[in-house]
Design a protein around this motif. Structure first.
Motif, PDB file in Angstrom:
ATOM      1  N   VAL A  63       0.859  -1.181   0.000  1.00  0.00           N
ATOM      2  CA  VAL A  63       0.000   0.000   0.000  1.00  0.00           C
ATOM      3  C   VAL A  63       0.900   1.237   0.000  1.00  0.00           C
ATOM      4  O   VAL A  63       2.111   1.145   0.269  1.00  0.00           O
ATOM      5  CB  VAL A  63      -0.941   0.028   1.230  1.00  0.00           C
ATOM      6  CG1 VAL A  63      -1.866  -1.168   1.247  1.00  0.00           C
ATOM      7  CG2 VAL A  63      -0.143   0.114   2.533  1.00  0.00           C
ATOM      8  N   ASN A  64       0.333   2.363  -0.296  1.00  0.00           N
ATOM      9  CA  ASN A  64       1.077   3.618  -0.254  1.00  0.00           C
ATOM     10  C   ASN A  64       1.608   3.826   1.162  1.00  0.00           C
ATOM     11  O   ASN A  64       0.855   3.840   2.126  1.00  0.00           O
ATOM     12  CB  ASN A  64       0.162   4.779  -0.648  1.00  0.00           C
ATOM     13  CG  ASN A  64       0.933   6.066  -0.873  1.00  0.00           C
ATOM     14  OD1 ASN A  64       1.965   6.320  -0.240  1.00  0.00           O
ATOM     15  ND2 ASN A  64       0.426   6.886  -1.778  1.00  0.00           N
ATOM     16  N   ILE A  65       2.915   3.964   1.267  1.00  0.00           N
ATOM     17  CA  ILE A  65       3.545   4.050   2.586  1.00  0.00           C
ATOM     18  C   ILE A  65       3.048   5.258   3.379  1.00  0.00           C
ATOM     19  O   ILE A  65       3.051   5.259   4.610  1.00  0.00           O
ATOM     20  CB  ILE A  65       5.088   4.050   2.448  1.00  0.00           C
ATOM     21  CG1 ILE A  65       5.730   3.767   3.811  1.00  0.00           C
ATOM     22  CG2 ILE A  65       5.577   5.362   1.853  1.00  0.00           C
ATOM     23  CD1 ILE A  65       7.222   3.514   3.735  1.00  0.00           C
ATOM     24  N   LYS A  66       2.632   6.304   2.661  1.00  0.00           N
ATOM     25  CA  LYS A  66       2.130   7.493   3.343  1.00  0.00           C
ATOM     26  C   LYS A  66       0.821   7.209   4.103  1.00  0.00           C
ATOM     27  O   LYS A  66       0.464   7.935   5.024  1.00  0.00           O
ATOM     28  CB  LYS A  66       1.901   8.614   2.331  1.00  0.00           C
ATOM     29  CG  LYS A  66       3.180   9.139   1.698  1.00  0.00           C
ATOM     30  CD  LYS A  66       2.881  10.250   0.710  1.00  0.00           C
ATOM     31  CE  LYS A  66       4.160  10.777   0.069  1.00  0.00           C
ATOM     32  NZ  LYS A  66       3.883  11.852  -0.920  1.00  0.00           N
ATOM     33  N   TRP A  67       0.098   6.172   3.654  1.00  0.00           N
ATOM     34  CA  TRP A  67      -1.162   5.838   4.316  1.00  0.00           C
ATOM     35  C   TRP A  67      -0.943   5.257   5.709  1.00  0.00           C
ATOM     36  O   TRP A  67      -1.797   5.397   6.575  1.00  0.00           O
ATOM     37  CB  TRP A  67      -1.944   4.825   3.488  1.00  0.00           C
ATOM     38  CG  TRP A  67      -2.364   5.299   2.139  1.00  0.00           C
ATOM     39  CD1 TRP A  67      -2.253   6.567   1.639  1.00  0.00           C
ATOM     40  CD2 TRP A  67      -2.935   4.501   1.104  1.00  0.00           C
ATOM     41  NE1 TRP A  67      -2.733   6.622   0.361  1.00  0.00           N
ATOM     42  CE2 TRP A  67      -3.163   5.363  -0.005  1.00  0.00           C
ATOM     43  CE3 TRP A  67      -3.274   3.163   0.985  1.00  0.00           C
ATOM     44  CZ2 TRP A  67      -3.727   4.914  -1.197  1.00  0.00           C
ATOM     45  CZ3 TRP A  67      -3.841   2.710  -0.197  1.00  0.00           C
ATOM     46  CH2 TRP A  67      -4.060   3.574  -1.279  1.00  0.00           C
ATOM     47  N   VAL A  68       0.191   4.604   5.903  1.00  0.00           N
ATOM     48  CA  VAL A  68       0.386   3.849   7.146  1.00  0.00           C
ATOM     49  C   VAL A  68       1.533   4.362   8.008  1.00  0.00           C
ATOM     50  O   VAL A  68       1.541   4.173   9.225  1.00  0.00           O
ATOM     51  CB  VAL A  68       0.615   2.350   6.838  1.00  0.00           C
ATOM     52  CG1 VAL A  68      -0.629   1.730   6.217  1.00  0.00           C
ATOM     53  CG2 VAL A  68       1.821   2.160   5.925  1.00  0.00           C
ATOM     54  N   ASN A  69       2.509   4.999   7.384  1.00  0.00           N
ATOM     55  CA  ASN A  69       3.682   5.446   8.133  1.00  0.00           C
ATOM     56  C   ASN A  69       3.472   6.874   8.632  1.00  0.00           C
ATOM     57  O   ASN A  69       4.044   7.835   8.127  1.00  0.00           O
ATOM     58  CB  ASN A  69       4.929   5.352   7.246  1.00  0.00           C
ATOM     59  CG  ASN A  69       6.208   5.494   8.060  1.00  0.00           C
ATOM     60  OD1 ASN A  69       6.180   5.640   9.290  1.00  0.00           O
ATOM     61  ND2 ASN A  69       7.342   5.467   7.371  1.00  0.00           N
ATOM     62  N   GLN A  70       2.614   7.002   9.623  1.00  0.00           N
ATOM     63  CA  GLN A  70       2.302   8.293  10.222  1.00  0.00           C
ATOM     64  C   GLN A  70       2.611   8.224  11.727  1.00  0.00           C
ATOM     65  O   GLN A  70       2.216   7.261  12.399  1.00  0.00           O
ATOM     66  CB  GLN A  70       0.822   8.639  10.040  1.00  0.00           C
ATOM     67  CG  GLN A  70       0.382   8.800   8.599  1.00  0.00           C
ATOM     68  CD  GLN A  70       0.804  10.126   8.008  1.00  0.00           C
ATOM     69  OE1 GLN A  70       1.217  11.042   8.734  1.00  0.00           O
ATOM     70  NE2 GLN A  70       0.739  10.239   6.678  1.00  0.00           N
ATOM     71  N   LEU A  71       3.315   9.235  12.214  1.00  0.00           N
ATOM     72  CA  LEU A  71       3.596   9.264  13.649  1.00  0.00           C
ATOM     73  C   LEU A  71       2.308   9.419  14.454  1.00  0.00           C
ATOM     74  O   LEU A  71       2.128   8.796  15.499  1.00  0.00           O
ATOM     75  CB  LEU A  71       4.568  10.412  13.970  1.00  0.00           C
ATOM     76  CG  LEU A  71       5.996  10.259  13.415  1.00  0.00           C
ATOM     77  CD1 LEU A  71       6.818  11.512  13.735  1.00  0.00           C
ATOM     78  CD2 LEU A  71       6.666   9.024  14.019  1.00  0.00           C
ATOM     79  N   ASP A  72       1.435  10.245  13.941  1.00  0.00           N
ATOM     80  CA  ASP A  72       0.132  10.431  14.582  1.00  0.00           C
ATOM     81  C   ASP A  72      -0.843   9.422  13.980  1.00  0.00           C
ATOM     82  O   ASP A  72      -1.232   9.530  12.807  1.00  0.00           O
ATOM     83  CB  ASP A  72      -0.366  11.858  14.343  1.00  0.00           C
ATOM     84  CG  ASP A  72      -1.665  12.140  15.100  1.00  0.00           C
ATOM     85  OD1 ASP A  72      -2.173  11.220  15.784  1.00  0.00           O
ATOM     86  OD2 ASP A  72      -2.167  13.276  14.997  1.00  0.00           O
TER      87      ASP A  72
END
Length: 224
Positions: free
Chosen positions: A82-91
């Protein structure tokens, strides 16, 4: 010479007879009520025929799971990213759950309702449930890689889950409620109908009482 017959004077018609009182519509009212009960019993039975038959058969398959094979379980596994931006969030509140769910549905045709969505420090886990259906997905938050496992349990499992209303959604819940109401009305209209059949009334109520008593005794004596 005048005969005796000629001396007889005819009395006015109806003289000396007591008027017969007719019932004030009671007979017609009973006939209408009996006709309405018969109409309800027949047509409610036909409207609910399929769903009542379904719950009768599924009750048997549910109560005797060892008699029926659920069919071979079919397990499929898929890998992807999946798009890494969807899951790799500090918040974690910024993780778009809906976007991830819709991605899995569109790419892998995942069915069922989302029953669980968990966010850990290292991964996301999603679970989808439906009648006779289970899908689990685990997504690595650092890389975006995921694994999807879909299990289909077979036709009998689908029938059993629908009977129990498990993971079947709100629309099917309405079907269960409606079928319960229809079964109640069919039963009540049948009891009303037997009241109008004089030759069968007593025997009908005796049989109903025996059936009720038998169910009660089995529950009281044999159910732990």
């Amino acid at each position: 010479m005048t005969t005796e017959k000629n001396n007889i004077v005819s009395a006015p018609a109806g003289l000396g007879k007591k008027p017969v009182k007719k019932p004030a519509g009671n007979g017609k009212g009973k006939k209408r009520f009996a006709g309405l009960s018969r109409w309800l019993h027949i047509y409610l039975s036909m409207v609910s025929f399929t769903i009542l038959l379904f719950f009768a058969v599924s009750g048997l398959t549910l109560n005797h799971a060892d008699w029926f094979t659920s069919g071979k379980e079919v397990v499929t596994k898929d890998l992807g990213n999946v798009n890494i931006k969807w899951v790799n969030q500090l918040d974690t509140n910024k993780i778009n759950k809906l976007q991830i769910v819709e991605f899995l549905r569109s790419k892998h045709e995942v069915k069922g309702a989302l029953s669980d969505f968990r966010i850990d420090d290292s991964e996301l886990s999603l679970t989808f449930n439906g009648p006779g259906y289970l899908a689990d997905s685990f997504i690595d938050r650092e890389t975006g890689k995921y694994e999807l496992t879909v299990t289909r349990f077979g036709a009998v499992a689908v029938i059993n889950d629908l009977h129990k209303g498990r993971d079947s959604g709100k629309a099917w819940s309405w079907i269960i409620d409606i079928s319960a109401v229809l079964m109640t009305l069919v039963s009540i209209s049948g009891i009303i109908l037997i009241c109008f059949i004089k030759k069968k009334r007593l025997s009908g109520f005796i049989i109903a009482a025996v059936g009720t008593l038998a169910c009660y005794l089995i529950w009281k004596l044999f159910v732990p």
